[in-house]
Motif scaffolding. Structure first.
Motif, PDB file in Angstrom:
ATOM      1  N   MET A   1       0.846  -1.184   0.000  1.00 36.16           N
ATOM      2  CA  MET A   1       0.000   0.000   0.000  1.00 36.16           C
ATOM      3  C   MET A   1       0.889   1.243   0.000  1.00 36.16           C
ATOM      4  SD  MET A   1      -2.965  -1.170   2.715  1.00 36.16           S
ATOM      5  CE  MET A   1      -1.809  -1.934   3.861  1.00 36.16           C
ATOM      6  N   ARG A   2       0.741   2.042  -1.053  1.00 34.53           N
ATOM      7  CA  ARG A   2       1.612   3.203  -1.229  1.00 34.53           C
ATOM      8  C   ARG A   2       0.785   4.487  -1.147  1.00 34.53           C
ATOM      9  NH1 ARG A   2       5.525   2.567  -6.206  1.00 34.53           N
ATOM     10  NH2 ARG A   2       7.093   3.292  -4.735  1.00 34.53           N
ATOM     11  N   LYS A  25       5.348   5.226  10.225  1.00 31.30           N
ATOM     12  CA  LYS A  25       6.244   4.136   9.816  1.00 31.30           C
ATOM     13  C   LYS A  25       6.426   3.110  10.935  1.00 31.30           C
ATOM     14  CE  LYS A  25      10.114   5.315   8.099  1.00 31.30           C
ATOM     15  NZ  LYS A  25      11.362   5.949   7.665  1.00 31.30           N
ATOM     16  N   LYS A  26       6.462   3.585  12.169  1.00 30.45           N
ATOM     17  CA  LYS A  26       6.607   2.678  13.311  1.00 30.45           C
ATOM     18  C   LYS A  26       5.340   1.853  13.523  1.00 30.45           C
ATOM     19  CE  LYS A  26       9.805   5.693  15.847  1.00 30.45           C
ATOM     20  NZ  LYS A  26       9.954   6.546  17.060  1.00 30.45           N
ATOM     21  N   ASP A  27       4.190   2.510  13.378  1.00 32.46           N
ATOM     22  CA  ASP A  27       2.925   1.843  13.678  1.00 32.46           C
ATOM     23  C   ASP A  27       2.380   1.015  12.520  1.00 32.46           C
ATOM     24  OD1 ASP A  27       2.998   2.969  16.168  1.00 32.46           O
ATOM     25  OD2 ASP A  27       1.623   4.608  15.698  1.00 32.46           O
ATOM     26  N   PHE A  28       2.712   1.423  11.293  1.00 30.22           N
ATOM     27  CA  PHE A  28       2.175   0.754  10.099  1.00 30.22           C
ATOM     28  C   PHE A  28       3.317   0.402   9.135  1.00 30.22           C
ATOM     29  CE2 PHE A  28      -0.781   4.326  11.278  1.00 30.22           C
ATOM     30  CZ  PHE A  28      -1.640   3.560  12.061  1.00 30.22           C
ATOM     31  N   PRO A  29       4.147  -0.578   9.511  1.00 23.92           N
ATOM     32  CA  PRO A  29       5.323  -0.902   8.696  1.00 23.92           C
ATOM     33  C   PRO A  29       4.990  -1.423   7.307  1.00 23.92           C
ATOM     34  CG  PRO A  29       4.986  -2.545  10.426  1.00 23.92           C
ATOM     35  CD  PRO A  29       4.043  -1.426  10.713  1.00 23.92           C
ATOM     36  N   SER A  47      13.361  10.345   9.982  1.00 25.34           N
ATOM     37  CA  SER A  47      14.161   9.513  10.891  1.00 25.34           C
ATOM     38  C   SER A  47      15.062   8.552  10.119  1.00 25.34           C
ATOM     39  CB  SER A  47      13.251   8.740  11.842  1.00 25.34           C
ATOM     40  OG  SER A  47      12.336   7.937  11.108  1.00 25.34           O
ATOM     41  N   ASP A  48      14.526   7.951   9.074  1.00 21.19           N
ATOM     42  CA  ASP A  48      15.291   7.084   8.182  1.00 21.19           C
ATOM     43  C   ASP A  48      14.489   6.951   6.888  1.00 21.19           C
ATOM     44  OD1 ASP A  48      13.592   4.518   8.183  1.00 21.19           O
ATOM     45  OD2 ASP A  48      13.929   4.850  10.326  1.00 21.19           O
ATOM     46  N   GLU A  49      15.075   6.352   5.890  1.00 21.18           N
ATOM     47  CA  GLU A  49      14.421   6.288   4.582  1.00 21.18           C
ATOM     48  C   GLU A  49      13.797   4.927   4.289  1.00 21.18           C
ATOM     49  OE1 GLU A  49      16.382   8.222   1.274  1.00 21.18           O
ATOM     50  OE2 GLU A  49      17.634   9.375   2.661  1.00 21.18           O
ATOM     51  N   LYS A  50      13.624   4.118   5.318  1.00 24.11           N
ATOM     52  CA  LYS A  50      12.955   2.836   5.136  1.00 24.11           C
ATOM     53  C   LYS A  50      11.494   3.074   4.743  1.00 24.11           C
ATOM     54  CE  LYS A  50      11.933  -1.545   7.437  1.00 24.11           C
ATOM     55  NZ  LYS A  50      11.981  -2.304   8.705  1.00 24.11           N
ATOM     56  N   LYS A 314      -4.922   3.579   5.594  1.00 27.56           N
ATOM     57  CA  LYS A 314      -4.589   2.152   5.577  1.00 27.56           C
ATOM     58  C   LYS A 314      -5.861   1.311   5.659  1.00 27.56           C
ATOM     59  CE  LYS A 314      -2.276  -1.275   8.539  1.00 27.56           C
ATOM     60  NZ  LYS A 314      -3.458  -1.775   9.277  1.00 27.56           N
ATOM     61  N   THR A 315      -6.777   1.673   6.565  1.00 26.73           N
ATOM     62  CA  THR A 315      -8.029   0.920   6.692  1.00 26.73           C
ATOM     63  C   THR A 315      -8.865   1.029   5.429  1.00 26.73           C
ATOM     64  OG1 THR A 315      -8.021   1.356   9.071  1.00 26.73           O
ATOM     65  CG2 THR A 315     -10.095   0.620   8.112  1.00 26.73           C
ATOM     66  N   MET A 316      -8.916   2.202   4.831  1.00 29.46           N
ATOM     67  CA  MET A 316      -9.670   2.384   3.590  1.00 29.46           C
ATOM     68  C   MET A 316      -9.123   1.489   2.482  1.00 29.46           C
ATOM     69  SD  MET A 316     -10.170   6.542   3.627  1.00 29.46           S
ATOM     70  CE  MET A 316     -11.146   6.610   2.120  1.00 29.46           C
ATOM     71  N   LEU A 317      -7.797   1.364   2.425  1.00 24.88           N
ATOM     72  CA  LEU A 317      -7.177   0.531   1.387  1.00 24.88           C
ATOM     73  C   LEU A 317      -7.367  -0.957   1.689  1.00 24.88           C
ATOM     74  CD1 LEU A 317      -3.840   2.521   0.836  1.00 24.88           C
ATOM     75  CD2 LEU A 317      -5.839   2.462  -0.682  1.00 24.88           C
ATOM     76  N   GLU A 318      -7.199  -1.336   2.944  1.00 26.91           N
ATOM     77  CA  GLU A 318      -7.323  -2.752   3.324  1.00 26.91           C
ATOM     78  C   GLU A 318      -8.729  -3.287   3.072  1.00 26.91           C
ATOM     79  OE1 GLU A 318      -4.108  -3.454   6.934  1.00 26.91           O
ATOM     80  OE2 GLU A 318      -6.100  -2.687   7.411  1.00 26.91           O
ATOM     81  N   THR A 319      -9.730  -2.450   3.263  1.00 26.00           N
ATOM     82  CA  THR A 319     -11.118  -2.897   3.127  1.00 26.00           C
ATOM     83  C   THR A 319     -11.652  -2.756   1.705  1.00 26.00           C
ATOM     84  OG1 THR A 319     -11.891  -0.695   3.816  1.00 26.00           O
ATOM     85  CG2 THR A 319     -11.673  -2.371   5.533  1.00 26.00           C
TER      86      THR A 319
END
Length: 334
Positions: A1-2, A25-29, A47-50, A314-319
């Motif tokens: 999901m982008r 990023k921490k909560d939704f990797p 914080s980082d580019e991951k 994220k929820t909108m995309l997942e559902t």
């Protein structure tokens, strides 16, 4: 999901936006973020580019830019490039805290409307004061359209009901029509005609008219209105909440030692009240009725609100919310 992010939109951009992405990023990797804006400024706060791709551009849409003209003339603006990424399927959703009119225009003209949705609406989840944690109602339209037809309000009822089911997990959302009385015969020509359409719509649980004084009592899960009225109600609620907090703070400061000691004892409760009044805890405002999630937060938004909005997207995309809406409206035509 982008998620395509207009990193330069908003009063506190890019710092608040990027710091919010750090939290997300921490909560939704599982999420990936495409950040559009000035690379050097974005990197200062990242914080980082991951799970992050930075797409550099020096151009941005300002808060006072004319919406449609700006997205047509500023082809390299961070918001426009983010919207193009969604249109080209390089990203699944668009987020900005920038110019509201320009984001609405980007959603309509670049991302595009769902077939058979004539007027997409702007929707947010507002709190209700029932004592239940996280309780609220979905309010649509908040101002995407100053003038509406009855058919538009019917569409808003369907859109809001889908959102309440998919994102807020309400099995049978109660849909109300904002009016100046609860009787079916009350209201303007617009609301009377909209009432008849909503009452006949089998896909929603229409409960009839609701009055503004009952909005925050949990009378409905979805409240439908025209954009002019919705925006006026929203601004009135925001102004009232700010005024109440100002009066309360002033009363405490002027009440002497006893009052200040009492306020200290009630500190946690007062924080809870402020949190309840803050509808950004539910996420951002959704431009509903376009081909992908397009979500807006307030220009002065902070990192926590950005993080909450990423969870909402994220929820909108997942559902598969938008895909199911497209299927519904295609079948409705047939």
């Amino acid at each position: 999901m982008r998620i395509a992010v207009d990193a330069m939109g908003g009063d506190n951009a890019p710092q608040a936006i990027v710091e919010g992405i750090n939290l997300a990023k921490k909560d939704f990797p599982e999420l990936e973020f495409l950040l559009y804006g000035k690379e050097a400024e974005i990197k200062k706060y990242l914080s980082d580019e991951k799970n992050v791709t930075i797409i550099h551009t020096d151009e941005k849409i300002n808060s006072d830019d004319e919406p449609v003209k700006s997205i047509r003339k500023k082809k390299q603006a961070s918001m426009v490039l983010a919207a193009q990424a969604v249109k080209n399927k390089e990203a699944d959703a668009l987020f900005s805290a920038g110019n509201t009119g320009a984001l609405l225009a980007s959603g309509l003209l670049i991302v595009g409307r769902i077939k058979n949705v004539d007027r997409p609406g702007l929707m947010t989840t507002m709190p209700v004061f029932t004592g239940e944690t996280g309780a609220g109602f979905d309010f649509i339209d908040m101002g995407a359209n100053a003038d509406n037809k009855p058919e538009h309000l019917l569409t808003y009822g369907i859109l809001g009901s889908f959102y309440a089911k998919k994102v807020r997990n309400i099995n049978k959302p109660k849909v109300g029509l904002l009016n100046n009385g609860t009787e079916a015969t009350k209201g303007s020509e617009l609301t009377k005609a909209a009432y008849e359409l909503l009452e006949k719509e089998e896909s929603i649980d229409f409960i009839g008219n609701v009055e503004a004084r009952d909005l925050f009592s949990g009378v409905a899960d979805v409240v439908v209105t025209d954009g002019f009225t919705g925006n006026a109600v929203l601004k009135s609620v925001e102004g009232t909440a700010l005024s109440l907090m100002t009066i309360l703070k002033s009363s405490i400061m002027d009440s002497g030692l006893k009052g200040k000691m009492g306020a200290l004892m009630l500190k946690d409760s007062l924080k809870g009240m402020k949190s309840t009044l803050d509808y950004s805890s539910h996420g951002g405002a959704v431009l509903f009725g376009v081909k992908a999630p397009v979500v807006k937060t307030h220009g002065s938004t902070g990192p926590e609100a950005v993080r909450n909005t990423m969870g909402q997207i994220k929820t909108m995309l997942e559902t598969n919310l938008v895909e199911e809406l497209q299927e519904f409206f295609n079948n409705k035509e047939a």
